[in-house]
Design an enzyme around this catalytic site. Structure first.
Site, short mmCIF file in Angstrom:
data_model
loop_
_atom_site.label_atom_id
_atom_site.label_comp_id
_atom_site.label_asym_id
_atom_site.label_seq_id
_atom_site.Cartn_x
_atom_site.Cartn_y
_atom_site.Cartn_z
CB CYS A 85 28.89 78.82 77.85
SG CYS A 85 28.44 77.36 76.90
CG HIS A 194 33.48 77.84 79.15
ND1 HIS A 194 32.47 77.76 80.09
CD2 HIS A 194 32.96 77.36 78.00
CE1 HIS A 194 31.39 77.23 79.53
NE2 HIS A 194 31.66 76.98 78.27
CD GLU A 196 33.89 79.27 83.02
OE1 GLU A 196 34.29 80.11 82.19
OE2 GLU A 196 32.98 78.46 82.77
#
Lengths: 223, 83
Positions: A85, A194, A196
């Protein structure tokens, strides 16, 4: 095996990125934007957020942070670097990746579970995925529309450097539905969604993001 | 003290969602006859002393490396007359 995660002023997802690295089995190391020392890490993640408030352009000021001088130099020597991002925006501004990211064409902040296809599983960050593996991970951004000139897009496609592509409706206007790209060597990857946030079922829509972090563990061991 | 002005605009082929949003507001407010709106950035850089050729060249370098991203933006630079 140490994965460093850089914190810039305005980073938001640094803690989640460190957690994802730990869940994958790495030692997560917090790196600071003002410190040019990478403290012996084997890979670096530039996390999501709004570094320097996204002032000027997303990633434009972070790109000149002291830590980035070392990241740019080491990336050129093969250090695995993943920009997620805002981190992807920093990598483009730093010219480690071609193109740029501009505001979503829908003129809204987009936050959703996003299906993707992993189109290149030969990078340092995607080797644990099957070819054309379809995954669903979180997408949340304001400036997520990937743009580049036609020649650059053709080159990326021709060299297999489109790492991930959006499936279904294009969420942000990215040219050719591009969600992530790599450099020529495959050690530097930029990704708008994302992974994560998607390493544990308690907090994410899937654990589909874990592969990015387990992939880099193997890449480091192999090198 | 001299002032150098750098105007940055998105390249014509790059979509400008902010300009589009402003254009939409024009219509809602009754400002008709507007074909398009593009939004840019203006930097007013005040120099210590005169705008010598060397100093302006430095600011041009700053515009190339920091103020504008040549992948998506064009810029113009001019030295403003003393006020």
């Amino acid at each position: 095996m140490k994965i460093g995660v850089v914190t810039f002023p305005g980073s938001l997802d640094d803690a989640d990125a460190r957690r994802a690295a730990a869940v994958a089995g790495a030692e997560a190391v917090a790196l600071w934007h003002g410190d040019a020392d990478l403290h012996g890490v084997d890979a670096v993640i530039l996390p999501g957020g709004f570094s320097y408030g996204d002032y000027l352009r997303a990633g434009a000021i972070s790109r000149f942070a002291p830590v980035m001088e070392t990241v740019i130099k080491k990336a050129g020597e093969g250090l695995p670097v993943l920009g997620i991002c805002n981190g992807f925006q920093v990598l483009c501004e730093a010219h480690l990746l071609p193109g740029a990211l501009i505001k979503n064409h829908v003129r809204k902040f987009v936050c959703k579970d996003q299906p993707l296809r992993i189109e290149n599983n030969r990078t340092a960050w995607t080797s644990d995925y099957d070819a054309n593996h379809e995954i669903t991970i979180v997408l949340k951004n304001q400036d997520g529309s990937y743009v580049a000139d036609e020649a650059t897009l053709d080159r990326l496609e021709g060299e297999g450097r489109v790492v991930a592509r959006y499936l279904g409706q294009n969420p942000n206007g990215s040219y050719r539905d591009i969600a992530g790209i790599s450099n020529e060597r495959g050690n530097v990857v930029g990704l708008m969604p994302h992974p994560e946030h998607c390493v544990e079922t308690l907090t994410g829509p899937s654990t589909d993001g874990l592969g990015f972090f387990t992939s880099v563990l193997k890449a480091v061991v192999a090198s | 003290m001299a002032r150098v002005v750098v105007d940055v605009m998105l390249k014509p082929e790059i979509l400008d969602p902010q300009g589009k949003a402003v254009h939409g507001a024009f219509g809602r407010l009754g400002f008709d006859g507007v074909a398009d709106v593009r939004q840019g950035k203006r930097f007013e850089i005040t120099l210590e002393g005169e705008a010598t050729e060397e100093r302006v060249a430095e600011i041009r370098k700053a515009a190339d490396t920091l103020l504008a991203n040549p992948v998506i933006e064009d810029y113009t630079l001019h030295v403003e007359a003393d006020r």
